[in-house]
Every structure is written in C-alpha cells, then in structure tokens.
Design a protein around this motif. Structure first.
Motif, PDB file in Angstrom:
ATOM      1  N   TYR A  70       0.830  -1.207   0.000  1.00 18.97           N
ATOM      2  CA  TYR A  70       0.000   0.000   0.000  1.00 18.97           C
ATOM      3  C   TYR A  70       0.866   1.259   0.000  1.00 18.97           C
ATOM      4  O   TYR A  70       0.636   2.198  -0.775  1.00 18.97           O
ATOM      5  CB  TYR A  70      -0.912  -0.012   1.226  1.00 18.97           C
ATOM      6  N   ILE A  71       1.898   1.294   0.859  1.00 18.24           N
ATOM      7  CA  ILE A  71       2.760   2.476   0.960  1.00 18.24           C
ATOM      8  C   ILE A  71       3.438   2.760  -0.377  1.00 18.24           C
ATOM      9  O   ILE A  71       3.506   3.910  -0.825  1.00 18.24           O
ATOM     10  CB  ILE A  71       3.820   2.272   2.064  1.00 18.24           C
ATOM     11  N   SER A  72       3.930   1.719  -1.027  1.00 15.58           N
ATOM     12  CA  SER A  72       4.680   1.890  -2.263  1.00 15.58           C
ATOM     13  C   SER A  72       3.792   2.246  -3.449  1.00 15.58           C
ATOM     14  O   SER A  72       4.165   3.062  -4.295  1.00 15.58           O
ATOM     15  CB  SER A  72       5.456   0.598  -2.564  1.00 15.58           C
ATOM     16  N   ALA A  73       2.602   1.643  -3.515  1.00 13.68           N
ATOM     17  CA  ALA A  73       1.752   1.826  -4.696  1.00 13.68           C
ATOM     18  C   ALA A  73       0.770   2.977  -4.572  1.00 13.68           C
ATOM     19  O   ALA A  73       0.353   3.552  -5.589  1.00 13.68           O
ATOM     20  CB  ALA A  73       0.973   0.536  -4.974  1.00 13.68           C
ATOM     21  N   SER A  74       0.370   3.334  -3.359  1.00 15.40           N
ATOM     22  CA  SER A  74      -0.728   4.291  -3.200  1.00 15.40           C
ATOM     23  C   SER A  74      -0.483   5.663  -3.818  1.00 15.40           C
ATOM     24  O   SER A  74      -1.429   6.279  -4.327  1.00 15.40           O
ATOM     25  CB  SER A  74      -1.094   4.437  -1.723  1.00 15.40           C
ATOM     26  N   PRO A  75       0.759   6.211  -3.840  1.00 16.48           N
ATOM     27  CA  PRO A  75       0.916   7.510  -4.501  1.00 16.48           C
ATOM     28  C   PRO A  75       0.508   7.468  -5.972  1.00 16.48           C
ATOM     29  O   PRO A  75      -0.117   8.402  -6.475  1.00 16.48           O
ATOM     30  CB  PRO A  75       2.413   7.810  -4.341  1.00 16.48           C
ATOM     31  N   PHE A  76       0.864   6.389  -6.659  1.00 15.09           N
ATOM     32  CA  PHE A  76       0.524   6.271  -8.074  1.00 15.09           C
ATOM     33  C   PHE A  76      -0.941   5.885  -8.260  1.00 15.09           C
ATOM     34  O   PHE A  76      -1.611   6.379  -9.165  1.00 15.09           O
ATOM     35  CB  PHE A  76       1.446   5.249  -8.746  1.00 15.09           C
TER      36      PHE A  76
END
Length: 429
Positions: free
Chosen positions: A256-262
């Motif tokens: 979630y942390i890695s993908a959520s910005p995109f």
C-alpha cells in the motif's frame, strides 16, 4: 496469562548456555513519559523517512528523468537497508548495550539524509537511501530491545500499543508535511527536513535515553556467538512463525505504501494534498485500532485471538480490493477503494503490536538479536513486495491488490501452521 496460553518460560534452542531467569523489572526502570516519547520517536523514524517522500515520487521521477519503477527502487533501497542494518545493530546492542550503537546509527543517518538532498541522479539517490536505511535501522531495532529490557508479557503488549499511538502519528503527519514542503520547494527540501528531524532526535537520545541493558546481561562473544544465537532463535518454530507472520503482514502494508501515490494520484487523479489526507485518515484507523488493542483487548482477550482476527480482516479487505480493482464490480471510483484500504490499514493495529510482543516474549535472553530478526524479516519481505506492485505499469492497481492478498494469505498460513496457538493453549492447561 493462562487464558492466552502465551508462556514465557520455554527456552529457545540455542548453542549458548541457557540464561538465568529474568528478574522482574524494578519500577524505577520502567519507561517514564519522556523515555516513551523518545522510543516513539525512534520507531517513527522509518515512516517519516519513507512517507514524507511519498507525495514527491512523481516529482522525483520528472526531476531525475527516470522511470517510475526506478524511483520506486529508492523506497526499496531504504527498506532493504533497514532490514540488513538491524541484523548488524541487534547483536551489537546485546554485546555493547543499547546507547552506543544507537548514537552511531543516528549520526550516520543524519549524514546520509543530508547527502540525499543533494543527489544529482537516481542511482546516487538510491545508494544513499540504502545507507540512510542501514543507519536508521538502529532506532527501530534498539527501541524494541529497550521495550523487552523493561517489560514482559501483557505489559509489553500494552507498551507496544502505546508506541503505536506515538509512532503512528508519523504516517499521518509525514505525507502532510511532504505535501506542504512541495508547495514551498522541490522534493530535495523533504530530505532537508528529515535531516533536521534526525539531528533533533540524536540530541534527545544523547540527553534522555539511558542504558537499559546491565553489563552483567550483555553477551561477550563475537560474530560467532551472534550467529549461534540467531540460529537458535530461528530453530524455535513458534518464534519463527510470529516473525514470518509479522513480516508478511508488513508486506501487505508496504504494498500500500509503495503503490498508493501512483494509484491515488495517477489512476484516480487526486492531488498530492488529497493523497496526503487519505493517507492520514488510514493512519488514524491504524492508531485507533492499536489503542483498542492495548487499552481494551490486552488482558481480556488472548493476544493470539486478537492477532488471528486482525489477519482475517486484512485478508478480507485485500480480497475486496482485488475484486474492485480488477473490474469485477465494474468501474469503481476512488471512494470504495479508499474504504478498502482504510479497513486493511486499520486491521494492522491488531497484527503489528501483537506479533512483536508474542515473538519477544520467547526471547528474554537475546532481545537485540530477536528484535533484529523480526525487523529484518519485515523489511526484507516488504522490500520484495515494493517493486512487484508496479510490475504492470502505472495504469492499474491490480498488482497492489494481488500482492496484498498473497501476503495476507501467507501471513495467515504461517500463523496457523507454525504458531499453532490452540496447541500451546492446550499444553498450558
């Protein structure tokens, strides 16, 4: 504790002689408010280091003229550094005490973070993010070891939930700070702010965090003894089960942390400020459930039951996210996806403190090494999950949901197959 079946009497198989039973911790050595805040700050350092940077990921991609997958590797590098750094710092803290390795790590963290602010290329940024993670690992592993020095059993689980309240503020304010910094300056300013935070925390540790591991309880051996101790810890099926359960749950969180910005900004078209707000709301859910765990559930419900319920909720939330993002329900907007992420994040408030407490209950004689293994497993598995979420490009959130569901199912499997809480409860009776 008979209800929970979590015995702290069983010894971990090890090549070292069995340690003498740990005496009850004197009240004077219990953590006061100031020390609690310091430990909370140390555990907040990783989310600060990663989450302040999240709103800037698209800007870093443009500034350094690198693909999104390459810039996501800067997150992976920091995470991998925190994983391997703990393997070094944990045994060091068992041998030389908690303060000295912590202060060395904090100084190196400050220097590495300052250099990240000046990095001219993605490759150099990735390298110094790795060093930043290696040094920042000292705060994570030693904070857990200090808690183990001071507490045991249910009290330790309660204290971990208290730490979650303090360190959990970091994921709320970090993206908000990052988003506001981006209004004033570019992404490099985020690392300037992190450098200032590192300097402040180093000074606070120097003045107020005293040594918690007496000389008579330190290990005198070198690398060989450290490796034997870790081998003995890993030989304990139950400890390894909790370690892997926590690590796999963390992988779902880090996906979630890695993908959520995109996902939030690129796929659903939200602004950096909207993303920061949603990230903060999810962190509030995690903190709230963590406090329910520490203030209401601990002492009334066994830690294993609370952990099992949390893992079940994470699995259900990940399943719902996969169904939504894959189009099973048709075109789904941001709100339902955000709701699914909120439930998943909130359930981490049951998984994270309880896996830490249950694993460390079994390791009174090697808290630093045990803390290192717990943290290394979490960060290594998270580092593997990070690049997988972008494997199909920036136009779909399906890989994020797949990684989350696979991680949740694997965590639930490790809990049931390796920890076997019902079996230990029957043995305790």
């Amino acid at each position: 504790m008979a209800e929970s079946g979590q015995s702290t009497q069983g010894h971990i198989p090890s090549a070292d002689p069995a340690p003498a039973p740990t005496a009850p911790v004197p009240a004077a050595r219990r953590a006061g408010l100031l020390v609690t805040l310091v430990l909370g700050g140390l555990t907040a350092l990783p989310p600060l280091s990663m989450d302040m940077y999240l709103p800037a990921l698209p800007a870093v991609t443009d500034s350094l003229r690198a693909p999104a997958a390459t810039i996501q590797l800067t997150l992976t590098a920091c995470l991998a550094g925190m994983a391997f750094g703990q393997l070094v710092v944990g045994p060091m803290s068992d041998r030389w005490g908690r303060r000295r390795p912590l202060l060395i790590g904090m100084v190196v963290y400050v220097v590495a973070t300052a250099i990240c602010a000046l990095a001219p290329t993605a490759e150099l940024l990735t390298g110094f993010r790795l060093l930043q993670g290696l040094a920042g690992a000292a705060g994570i592993v030693i904070a857990r070891a200090v808690v183990r020095d001071l507490y045991d059993g249910v009290e330790m689980a309660r204290f971990f939930s208290t730490l979650m309240l303090i360190s959990g503020v970091a994921p709320i304010i970090a993206p908000l700070i990052g988003g506001q910094v981006l209004r004033i300056t570019d992404w490099r300013g985020i690392f300037v702010v992190l450098t200032a935070i590192g300097i402040l925390l180093t000074l606070v540790v120097l003045k107020w965090l005293h040594e918690t591991l007496p000389r008579e309880k330190r290990h005198s051996g070198g690398v060989g003894q450290a490796l034997r101790t870790m081998r003995g810890l890993l030989a304990d099926r139950v400890f390894t089960g909790y370690m892997l359960t926590g690590g796999l749950a963390f992988a779902a969180l880090f996906a979630y942390i890695s993908a959520s910005p995109f996902v939030v900004q690129e796929i659903y078209g939200a602004s950096p400020q909207t993303f920061s707000l949603l990230f903060g709301v999810n962190s509030v859910g995690l903190i709230a459930v963590g406090q329910i765990n520490g203030k209401v559930l601990v002492g009334r419900v066994s830690l294993d039951k609370a952990l099992g319920f949390g893992l079940a909720v994470i699995t259900l939330a990940a399943t719902a996210l996969l169904l939504m993002t894959s189009g099973v329900f048709g075109k789904v907007g941001l709100l339902p996806v955000a709701a699914g992420l909120f439930v998943l994040m909130s359930a981490m408030g049951l998984a994270m403190p309880n896996t830490n407490a249950l694993a460390l209950m079994r390791t009174p004689h090697a808290a630093g090494s045990a803390s290192a293994l717990i943290g290394t497993a979490a960060f290594l598995i998270g580092a593997v999950a990070s690049p997988l979420v972008g494997i199909a490009g920036e136009a779909t959130a399906v890989p994020m949901a797949v990684v989350q569901l696979a991680s949740a199912l694997a965590a639930l499997g490790c809990f049931l197959v390796l920890c076997r809480p019902w079996q230990r409860r029957a043995e305790a009776v």
